[in-house]
Design a protein around this motif. Structure first.
Motif, PDB file in Angstrom:
ATOM      1  N   ASP A  37      43.166  42.108  45.904  1.00  0.00           N
ATOM      2  CA  ASP A  37      44.347  42.472  46.681  1.00  0.00           C
ATOM      3  C   ASP A  37      45.177  41.265  47.109  1.00  0.00           C
ATOM      4  N   ASP A  38      44.903  40.102  46.509  1.00  0.00           N
ATOM      5  CA  ASP A  38      45.675  38.896  46.807  1.00  0.00           C
ATOM      6  C   ASP A  38      46.959  38.849  45.985  1.00  0.00           C
ATOM      7  N   LEU A  39      47.858  37.964  46.400  1.00  0.00           N
ATOM      8  CA  LEU A  39      49.063  37.645  45.641  1.00  0.00           C
ATOM      9  C   LEU A  39      48.924  36.232  45.074  1.00  0.00           C
ATOM     10  N   LEU A  40      49.264  36.060  43.810  1.00  0.00           N
ATOM     11  CA  LEU A  40      49.299  34.721  43.220  1.00  0.00           C
ATOM     12  C   LEU A  40      50.739  34.227  43.294  1.00  0.00           C
ATOM     13  N   ALA A  91      51.201  35.179  37.765  1.00  0.00           N
ATOM     14  CA  ALA A  91      51.767  35.023  39.110  1.00  0.00           C
ATOM     15  C   ALA A  91      52.581  36.258  39.491  1.00  0.00           C
ATOM     16  N   ASP A  92      52.428  36.675  40.732  1.00  0.00           N
ATOM     17  CA  ASP A  92      53.223  37.791  41.248  1.00  0.00           C
ATOM     18  C   ASP A  92      54.586  37.302  41.738  1.00  0.00           C
ATOM     19  N   VAL A  93      54.580  36.098  42.303  1.00  0.00           N
ATOM     20  CA  VAL A  93      55.790  35.512  42.879  1.00  0.00           C
ATOM     21  C   VAL A  93      55.935  34.089  42.350  1.00  0.00           C
ATOM     22  N   ASP A 240      58.163  40.258  34.936  1.00  0.00           N
ATOM     23  CA  ASP A 240      57.788  41.154  36.039  1.00  0.00           C
ATOM     24  C   ASP A 240      57.280  40.360  37.243  1.00  0.00           C
ATOM     25  N   GLN A 241      57.927  39.239  37.497  1.00  0.00           N
ATOM     26  CA  GLN A 241      57.591  38.400  38.649  1.00  0.00           C
ATOM     27  C   GLN A 241      58.759  38.403  39.628  1.00  0.00           C
ATOM     28  N   THR A 242      58.459  38.183  40.895  1.00  0.00           N
ATOM     29  CA  THR A 242      59.498  38.109  41.916  1.00  0.00           C
ATOM     30  C   THR A 242      59.943  36.659  42.073  1.00  0.00           C
TER      31      THR A 242
END
Length: 296
Positions: A37-40, A91-93, A240-242
């Motif tokens: 449930d972490d964000l990279l 990476a998410d962000v 699909d990254q922010t």
């Protein structure tokens, strides 16, 4: 640099090896989250951006940080590193930090000519725009720390080619300051060279920035930076990254950076954070002695 290589110290070797856009140099950075449930978050920029990343993980234990910062990195370096970082795919962000005082270093392809006392030899592409308003990159002849040490010590053909690139694309480059010769033994000559180097660096922002008017929106570096940030956003969204753009305003620059970039960034509907809304550049209490922000 010659003295560092002749008598290397741990600190000197760290300086020589820092900042290269070389995948081998960032193998230790995480490529996946530590918990499901972490964000990279991958962050690109200079030490200011690194500090922001460290603050993020202190504030939120569910953030895994991929620190891709480099010392005094200009936007062109950060963008090139982002594009070269194939391991950021998870990476998410993704965050790119732009430091106001580093924009001038886009007029270069190395950290060597910007600091007389502690030159950082890492290299990065020199970007410009073609007639179609597309980015064009001049790749430096030397691209890794190992190649730099080898070519610098041998003064080989690749080193001579790189110096020709510096002469053509590096605004503050000056052979009197840059080249090593027997006059380096003279304290008086070294003092003269230091003064001359400072004068060249002061002139390097001509046409780009003045304290009174801020950044020139028509400067080629600003127009190149706008396209660069557009490409950063497009590439991140395609994966699909922010994407987040962090505008870092250091002392002497007030809000000049967000002022010149905001119209373009608004047109991109970009997610932007500017430090001038949090820490005024005119309040010395917001900065420590080396120019970085205080932790508060």
């Amino acid at each position: 640099l010659s003295r560092t290589l002749d008598d290397p110290t741990p600190e000197g070797l760290k300086l020589l090896n820092a900042g290269w856009i070389d995948p081998q140099s960032w193998q230790a950075e995480p490529t996946a989250v530590e918990a499901d449930d972490d964000l990279l978050v991958a962050i690109y920029g200079m030490s200011f951006a690194k500090d922001v990343g460290q603050a993020l993980i202190e504030l939120d234990s569910q953030i895994t940080l991929r620190n891709m910062s480099s010392p005094a990195a200009p936007p062109s370096h950060s963008f090139a590193k982002f594009m070269a970082d194939t391991d950021r795919k998870n990476a998410d962000v993704v965050v790119i930090g732009i430091l106001a005082s580093s924009v001038q270093r886009m007029r270069s392809l190395s950290g060597m000519s910007w600091s007389y006392e502690s030159p950082t030899p890492y290299t990065y592409p020199y970007y410009s725009l073609n007639s179609e308003n597309e980015l064009v990159a001049i790749e430096p002849a030397i691209q890794t720390g190992e190649d730099f040490i080898r070519s610098f010590q041998a003064q080989d053909e690749r080193w001579q080619l790189f110096k020709q690139q510096m002469k053509q694309y590096d605004r503050p480059f000056d052979s009197f300051v840059f080249n090593h010769n027997i006059s380096d033994r003279s304290a008086i000559v070294r003092l003269i060279r230091r003064g001359w180097a400072n004068r060249i660096r002061e002139q390097s922002q001509k046409g780009l920035f003045t304290p009174e008017a801020g950044f020139n929106p028509e400067a080629s570096e600003i127009r190149t930076l706008e396209v660069m940030l557009s490409e950063f956003i497009r590439t991140a969204k395609a994966a699909d990254q922010t994407p987040i753009i962090l505008l870092i305003n250091d002392q002497g620059y007030a809000d000049a950076l967000p002022t010149v970039l905001t119209p373009h960034l608004n047109s991109l509907e970009a997610q932007v954070l500017s430090t001038h809304t949090i820490a005024s550049t005119t309040n010395p209490k917001n900065f420590i002695d080396d120019g970085h922000f205080t932790k508060e």
